[in-house]
Design a protein around this motif. Structure first.
Motif, PDB file in Angstrom:
ATOM      1  N   THR A 157      -6.217  -0.257   7.106  1.00  0.00           N
ATOM      2  CA  THR A 157      -7.219   0.096   8.201  1.00  0.00           C
ATOM      3  C   THR A 157      -7.605  -1.068   8.822  1.00  0.00           C
ATOM      4  O   THR A 157      -8.226  -1.138  10.080  1.00  0.00           O
ATOM      5  N   SER A 168      -3.607  -3.064  15.350  1.00  0.00           N
ATOM      6  CA  SER A 168      -2.334  -2.013  15.919  1.00  0.00           C
ATOM      7  C   SER A 168      -1.503  -3.004  16.770  1.00  0.00           C
ATOM      8  O   SER A 168      -1.937  -4.099  17.022  1.00  0.00           O
ATOM      9  N   LYS A 172       0.596   1.432   9.916  1.00  0.00           N
ATOM     10  CA  LYS A 172       0.253   0.200   9.697  1.00  0.00           C
ATOM     11  C   LYS A 172       1.384  -0.447   8.601  1.00  0.00           C
ATOM     12  O   LYS A 172       1.340  -1.766   8.238  1.00  0.00           O
ATOM     13  N   HIS A 229       0.672  -1.252  -0.137  1.00  0.00           N
ATOM     14  CA  HIS A 229      -0.041   0.051   0.155  1.00  0.00           C
ATOM     15  C   HIS A 229       0.881   1.336  -0.054  1.00  0.00           C
ATOM     16  O   HIS A 229       0.612   2.463  -0.764  1.00  0.00           O
ATOM     17  N   SER A 255       2.357   5.169   7.314  1.00  0.00           N
ATOM     18  CA  SER A 255       1.647   5.414   8.331  1.00  0.00           C
ATOM     19  C   SER A 255       2.020   4.045   9.336  1.00  0.00           C
ATOM     20  O   SER A 255       2.983   3.394   9.019  1.00  0.00           O
ATOM     21  N   SER A 275      -5.863  -3.809   3.041  1.00  0.00           N
ATOM     22  CA  SER A 275      -6.154  -2.678   3.551  1.00  0.00           C
ATOM     23  C   SER A 275      -5.574  -2.402   4.863  1.00  0.00           C
ATOM     24  O   SER A 275      -5.821  -2.942   5.871  1.00  0.00           O
TER      25      SER A 275
END
Length: 230
Positions: free
Chosen positions: A198, A202, A117, A107, A115, A196
């Motif tokens: 999102t 975490s 992630k 991504h 990010s 993805s």
């Protein structure tokens, strides 16, 4: 500059160099947990949150007890907004790519947006390496670990049989591993590698899953070790 002496080198050497002793299963699970703990510290507990940006096996140092310490913050970005905008968003800003082959979040490669992630994705790769004993990227064969594992990873992590899970585990362990823990590790890797960002958990959520599904983690962890290289 003065650094702590790390007698066991790095995870890349210990896990993949064939002349080394095979890392026991329990050691691998503790390394996975401690790495998640280090990432949680960077992402959630620092005053200015940090994206490491280059989490890979060679940046995970191992002390005399095989506690892991995350090093090399040359690609790190501090604070949020530490987002890197895609080249199309700015004609004057040159995009600097971060990460290493086999560990970099697709991504990020598509969008240029950094990010937390991204680090979670890299953690998923490390967990797969610990389970399978395979390298994230094999330059000789030109293969990514994800390209080998991805087609079956989700199905095996959700409904895989004992045989299917066992077939993923590093054969050098000679069957000396906990099947339920192996399935939990594969499941966590699948979550971390979701297309993805999102949807990816975490670091603190990953630690909680490990504690719930891998009961031996708390017993095996040494006190006051959080996986950071000081």
């Amino acid at each position: 500059m003065v650094f702590e002496y790390i007698p066991n080198g790095n995870l890349q050497e210990k896990l993949h160099e064939r002349n080394n002793e095979v890392l026991p299963w329990k050691t691998r699970t503790v390394i996975a947990y401690q790495l998640a703990q280090a990432i949680e510290y960077l992402h959630e507990k620092c005053t200015l949150q940090i994206i490491h940006g280059d989490i890979k096996a060679s940046n995970i140092l191992l002390d005399e007890r095989f506690n892991c310490k995350l090093c090399d913050f040359g690609s790190a970005k501090m604070g949020f907004s530490s987002t890197v905008m895609p080249p199309s968003c700015s004609r004057t800003t040159k995009q600097v790519m971060i990460g290493s082959p086999g560990y970099t979040d697709p991504h990020y490669l598509r969008t240029g947006l950094a990010s937390k992630k991204n680090d979670v994705y890299s953690l998923g790769i490390i967990i797969l390496e610990l389970v399978t004993g395979m390298e994230a990227f094999c330059p000789e064969r030109g293969q990514l670990l994800t390209s080998i594992m991805a087609p079956n990873l989700k199905a095996i992590s959700e409904v895989g049989t004992a045989v299917e899970v066992a077939e993923l585990v590093d054969p050098r362990l000679g069957g000396e591993f906990d099947l339920d823990e192996a399935k939990a590790m594969v499941s966590i890797a699948g979550l971390c590698l979701h297309q993805s960002p999102t949807v990816r958990p975490s670091a603190s959520q990953i630690m909680q899953i490990m504690k719930e599904k891998m009961g031996s983690i708390d017993l095996l962890l040494s006190p006051a070790k959080d996986g950071r290289h000081k």
